[in-house]
Design an enzyme around this catalytic site. Structure first.
Site, PDB file in Angstrom:
ATOM      1  N   TRP A   1       0.834  -1.215   0.000  1.00 25.58           N
ATOM      2  CA  TRP A   1       0.000   0.000   0.000  1.00 25.58           C
ATOM      3  C   TRP A   1       0.869   1.267   0.000  1.00 25.58           C
ATOM      4  CZ3 TRP A   1      -4.986  -0.735   3.248  1.00 25.58           C
ATOM      5  CH2 TRP A   1      -5.861   0.323   3.066  1.00 25.58           C
TER       6      TRP A   1
ATOM      7  N   GLU B   1       1.099   6.498  10.695  1.00 22.71           N
ATOM      8  CA  GLU B   1       0.938   5.100  11.099  1.00 22.71           C
ATOM      9  C   GLU B   1       1.173   4.909  12.590  1.00 22.71           C
ATOM     10  OE1 GLU B   1       3.483   2.407   8.933  1.00 22.71           O
ATOM     11  OE2 GLU B   1       2.509   0.625   9.747  1.00 22.71           O
TER      12      GLU B   1
ATOM     13  N   ARG C   1      -4.978  -1.892  -7.523  1.00 20.84           N
ATOM     14  CA  ARG C   1      -5.134  -2.818  -6.387  1.00 20.84           C
ATOM     15  C   ARG C   1      -6.486  -3.526  -6.335  1.00 20.84           C
ATOM     16  NH1 ARG C   1       0.102  -3.736  -5.229  1.00 20.84           N
ATOM     17  NH2 ARG C   1       1.233  -1.776  -4.963  1.00 20.84           N
TER      18      ARG C   1
HETATM   19  C1  LIG Z   1       0.192  -6.275  -9.399  1.00 27.57           C
HETATM   20  C2  LIG Z   1       1.367  -5.466  -8.912  1.00 27.57           C
HETATM   21  C3  LIG Z   1       2.611  -6.044  -8.781  1.00 27.57           C
HETATM   22  C4  LIG Z   1       3.699  -5.307  -8.337  1.00 27.57           C
HETATM   23  N1  LIG Z   1       4.932  -5.907  -8.188  1.00 27.57           N
HETATM   24  C5  LIG Z   1       5.981  -5.207  -7.719  1.00 27.57           C
HETATM   25  C6  LIG Z   1       7.274  -5.808  -7.546  1.00 27.57           C
HETATM   26  O1  LIG Z   1       7.454  -6.983  -7.822  1.00 27.57           O
HETATM   27  N2  LIG Z   1       8.287  -5.055  -7.046  1.00 27.57           N
HETATM   28  C7  LIG Z   1       8.125  -3.738  -6.729  1.00 27.57           C
HETATM   29  O2  LIG Z   1       9.069  -3.090  -6.285  1.00 27.57           O
HETATM   30  N3  LIG Z   1       6.909  -3.127  -6.895  1.00 27.57           N
HETATM   31  C8  LIG Z   1       5.852  -3.824  -7.362  1.00 27.57           C
HETATM   32  N4  LIG Z   1       4.639  -3.209  -7.506  1.00 27.57           N
HETATM   33  C9  LIG Z   1       4.510  -1.796  -7.135  1.00 27.57           C
HETATM   34  C10 LIG Z   1       4.483  -0.893  -8.392  1.00 27.57           C
HETATM   35  O3  LIG Z   1       5.697  -0.982  -9.103  1.00 27.57           O
HETATM   36  C11 LIG Z   1       4.245   0.553  -7.977  1.00 27.57           C
HETATM   37  O4  LIG Z   1       5.287   0.983  -7.139  1.00 27.57           O
HETATM   38  C12 LIG Z   1       2.950   0.742  -7.229  1.00 27.57           C
HETATM   39  O5  LIG Z   1       1.899   0.084  -7.881  1.00 27.57           O
HETATM   40  C13 LIG Z   1       2.637   2.215  -7.120  1.00 27.57           C
HETATM   41  O6  LIG Z   1       2.329   2.686  -8.410  1.00 27.57           O
HETATM   42  P1  LIG Z   1       2.606   4.175  -8.857  1.00 27.57           P
HETATM   43  O7  LIG Z   1       4.055   4.495  -8.699  1.00 27.57           O
HETATM   44  O8  LIG Z   1       2.012   4.361 -10.205  1.00 27.57           O
HETATM   45  O9  LIG Z   1       1.703   4.946  -7.786  1.00 27.57           O
HETATM   46  P2  LIG Z   1       1.922   6.271  -6.939  1.00 27.57           P
HETATM   47  O10 LIG Z   1       3.155   6.206  -6.121  1.00 27.57           O
HETATM   48  O11 LIG Z   1       0.637   6.488  -6.237  1.00 27.57           O
HETATM   49  O12 LIG Z   1       2.124   7.381  -7.980  1.00 27.57           O
HETATM   50  C14 LIG Z   1       1.062   7.795  -8.838  1.00 27.57           C
HETATM   51  C15 LIG Z   1       1.705   8.390 -10.060  1.00 27.57           C
HETATM   52  O13 LIG Z   1       2.382   9.586  -9.668  1.00 27.57           O
HETATM   53  C16 LIG Z   1       3.617   9.681 -10.349  1.00 27.57           C
HETATM   54  N5  LIG Z   1       4.684   9.725  -9.334  1.00 27.57           N
HETATM   55  C17 LIG Z   1       4.537   9.614  -7.990  1.00 27.57           C
HETATM   56  N6  LIG Z   1       5.697   9.752  -7.380  1.00 27.57           N
HETATM   57  C18 LIG Z   1       6.623   9.943  -8.340  1.00 27.57           C
HETATM   58  C19 LIG Z   1       8.022  10.151  -8.345  1.00 27.57           C
HETATM   59  N7  LIG Z   1       8.730  10.210  -7.221  1.00 27.57           N
HETATM   60  N8  LIG Z   1       8.633  10.300  -9.517  1.00 27.57           N
HETATM   61  C20 LIG Z   1       7.946  10.251 -10.678  1.00 27.57           C
HETATM   62  N9  LIG Z   1       6.613  10.078 -10.749  1.00 27.57           N
HETATM   63  C21 LIG Z   1       5.962   9.919  -9.601  1.00 27.57           C
HETATM   64  C22 LIG Z   1       3.718   8.509 -11.277  1.00 27.57           C
HETATM   65  O14 LIG Z   1       3.219   8.905 -12.526  1.00 27.57           O
HETATM   66  C23 LIG Z   1       2.762   7.505 -10.696  1.00 27.57           C
HETATM   67  O15 LIG Z   1       2.209   6.622 -11.635  1.00 27.57           O
HETATM   68  C24 LIG Z   1       3.538  -3.937  -7.973  1.00 27.57           C
HETATM   69  C25 LIG Z   1       2.269  -3.353  -8.113  1.00 27.57           C
HETATM   70  C26 LIG Z   1       1.200  -4.083  -8.578  1.00 27.57           C
HETATM   71  C27 LIG Z   1      -0.142  -3.421  -8.695  1.00 27.57           C
END
Ligand SMILES: Cc1cc2nc3c(=O)[nH]c(=O)nc-3n(C[C@H](O)[C@H](O)[C@H](O)COP(=O)(O)OP(=O)(O)OC[C@H]3O[C@@H](n4cnc5c(N)ncnc54)[C@H](O)[C@@H]3O)c2cc1C
Length: 320
Positions: A82, A92, A191
């Site tokens: 999460w 938290e 999710r």
């Molecule tokens: C089915 C599934 C499997 C996964 N497996 C793995 C795994 O094996 N290993 C692993 O490490 N992770 C894993 N993840 C986590 C995944 O890689 C993402 O970290 C997580 O889903 C958060 O996504 P996000 O970065 O798009 O979301 P958020 O952090 O909510 O960000 C939303 C959007 O904001 C932008 N953003 C936010 N912060 C930044 C930043 N600092 N720089 C640039 N852009 C930013 C991006 O466009 C991003 O898409 C998994 C996720 C899913 C759903």
């Protein structure tokens, strides 16, 4: 640690999601969007249309005007997934400051499955009862034993921040989690998806209930354009262009000409005599007699003119 509050949605065996507070709703999205588009309309149906337009065109910032604050209780291994969603504000429960409670997640038998060989991040198949029982017993054994050790270290005066490290990741934690609608939908998209782990999916589904209640038009648009919206890659489009019979596209375009005409007429009734030429302007090619037959059948659906025209453009781009 908190018991399940009356207004919370229970998740897993001891967890929950509770909407503590929210700011704005569909109205806040519309209000923000109107700053971009100038003075607009104020009918509910037009608000819905605007929200649908914004969602369709990924004009996302108005959706950031709506905020949700949740109180959630979940196992630490769920919190680890999460917390990867970086746009949230989180506070938290601290195991440096407070003592851990004897609250661990024990999976229901139906969720104890084998490692999937196809999906390296998934589970599948029916596990024999005997093995399910063993899994549950091990979960309990390791939780009880680690908590005993933790309590012993606590009583001996060892720092809580260190003693906690003996506790496994099925221990429950809780937090306040605040995010805006755009990023919450992004979270839900990832999710609540069938590829997400069951244990986080239940929390995502629970938060989705709050979105439905707080911003119903946005939720509906999200379902229609994001969840059920299909996007084709360049390669896929090229296959469609090559293999989709032109006649199929022509048929749909013909149908759209009727739908656009009917919708324009519904929005601003026209003189009956002008309907056929209006239909022709939309690209309709039926004869006037056929047009009248179909028009009088009452079977023509109406929709949103802009959306229908956008669909028409997409179809035309598929014609060679
Ligand atoms: C089915 C599934 C499997 C996964 N497996 C793995 C795994 O094996 N290993 C692993 O490490 N992770 C894993 N993840 C986590 C995944 O890689 C993402 O970290 C997580 O889903 C958060 O996504 P996000 O970065 O798009 O979301 P958020 O952090 O909510 O960000 C939303 C959007 O904001 C932008 N953003 C936010 N912060 C930044 C930043 N600092 N720089 C640039 N852009 C930013 C991006 O466009 C991003 O898409 C998994 C996720 C899913 C759903």
């Amino acid at each position: 640690m908190s018991q399940i509050p009356d207004d919370a949605i229970k998740c897993l065996d001891k967890g929950f999601v509770r909407l503590v507070d929210s700011m704005g709703g569909d109205d806040a999205i519309v209000q923000a969007a109107r700053v971009s588009y100038g003075k607009g309309t104020s009918k509910v149906s037009q608000d819905r249309g605007l929200i649908r337009y914004l969602m369709r065109h990924r004009h996302t910032t108005p959706f950031e005007m709506v905020e949700f604050k949740f109180h959630c209780k979940m196992p630490i291994f769920v919190a680890r997934q999460w917390v990867r969603h970086r746009t949230a504000n989180i506070n938290e429960y601290s195991l440096r400051y407070s003592e851990a409670r004897d609250e661990f997640y024990y999976p229901d038998p139906e969720h104890i499955q084998f490692q999937s060989s196809l999906n390296k991040q998934g589970r599948t198949g029916e596990v024999p009862e005997e093995l399910k029982k063993k899994v549950q017993d091990y979960f309990k054994e390791i939780s009880h034993r680690s908590f005993e050790i933790y309590s012993e270290l606590n009583e001996a005066g060892v720092a809580r921040e260190l003693a906690r490290a003996v506790l496994p990741v099925n221990l429950y934690t809780e937090w306040y989690w605040k995010n805006d609608l755009h990023n919450l939908l992004h979270f839900i998209g990832l999710r609540s998806d069938s590829h997400a782990q069951y244990e986080i999916r239940v929390y995502s589904d629970a938060m989705a209930e709050s979105v439905k209640a707080v911003a119903p038009f946005a939720w509906e648009a999200y379902q229609d354009y994001v969840v059920s919206g299909l996007r084709f890659s360049r390669i896929e489009q090229s296959l469609l262009e090559q293999n989709l019979p032109a006649r199929v596209i022509e048929d749909i375009l013909e149908d759209l000409a009727y739908q656009i005409t009917a919708t324009l007429h519904k929005n601003k009734p026209r003189d009956e005599n002008g309907l056929y030429s209006l239909y022709q302007k939309q690209g309709g090619s039926d004869s006037e007699d056929d047009f009248k037959l179909k028009w009088d059948s009452g079977e023509i659906e109406t929709g949103n003119v802009r959306e229908l025209r956008e669909f028409k453009e997409k179809l035309i781009s598929l014609k060679k």
